[in-house]
Design a protein around this motif. Sequence first.
Motif: not given
Length: 298
Positions: A166-179, A135-141
């Motif tokens: 898995t190790d690859e799945q925990t190395s997710y990209d984190m983005l910060y957003a205000s949709a 997954p890609l992770v987006v912290l919204n609001k």
Amino acid sequence: MRATESDLGDMIPMERIRNVGIIAHVDHGKTTLVDCLLKQSGALSGATMQESRVMDSNTLEKERGITILSKVTSLMYKDHRINIVDTPGHADFGGEVERILSMVDSVVLVVDASEGPMAQTKFVLTKALARGIHPLVVLNKIDRPTSRPDEVDSELLELFLALGATDEQTSYDMLYASAKEGWCTRDLGQVTTYTDAMARGEKADGSMVPLLDAILDRVPAPRAQRDDAPFTMLVTQLEANPYLGKCASGRISSGTVSVGDRIRVLAPGSGDVIEDGKVTKLFLRSGVQQIEMARAGA
């Protein structure tokens, strides 16, 4: 970045296609995020540019302000077609999420930067990780005063580990957003710049480009055989149209299909022929429009 009908109607090379689902707990801003992506990519125009939650077309969805049925759309960005599936966030409609994950190669997990991961976050993430999705992770609001990005990031990592990622799945990209405000960034420091501008009554000078770039960079292209392969399609949704008859939506797994082709509906498991028919129309959805095509493929 506005897509033309010829862009969307062409069978572009598979390496320039991305299939991604948007998953989240209810009211974490998932559908608002999809709105932003469609508007900023040029997939919406005219009156729909002023509407909110354009993907929630069902009357009950509009009344309750939640997504009940999964919706599929697409947009063009940097000569790539991004197919997006907006999924329900309420636990009562979790079966929709399970069904739709078969259509995508990755997901964007949207999490409220104040509330953190909730019950449905765990449910949808469990299903995604079990399919081997990264997954890609987006912290919204993130613009809210109550946001706590570092704590929520730690809670998410603990959740990933608890679910056996898995190790690859925990190395997710984190983005910060205000949709709601229409911006996204990879840099937490940039969030302060945006929120300071908003506090002064100015519009934050940001966009959803970082998320679109992340989708191109991190979501794998589909792996399928298009040429010299029989046409197969996994149907995920059926609709009855008074003019066209039975309409099937889904993902083409292999081969190509053209208007006029004869097709068969096969029973899962046994492969027995359930129905025999003919393709009368082919459509690709872009924003809230349906664009007619002569041919489609994996």
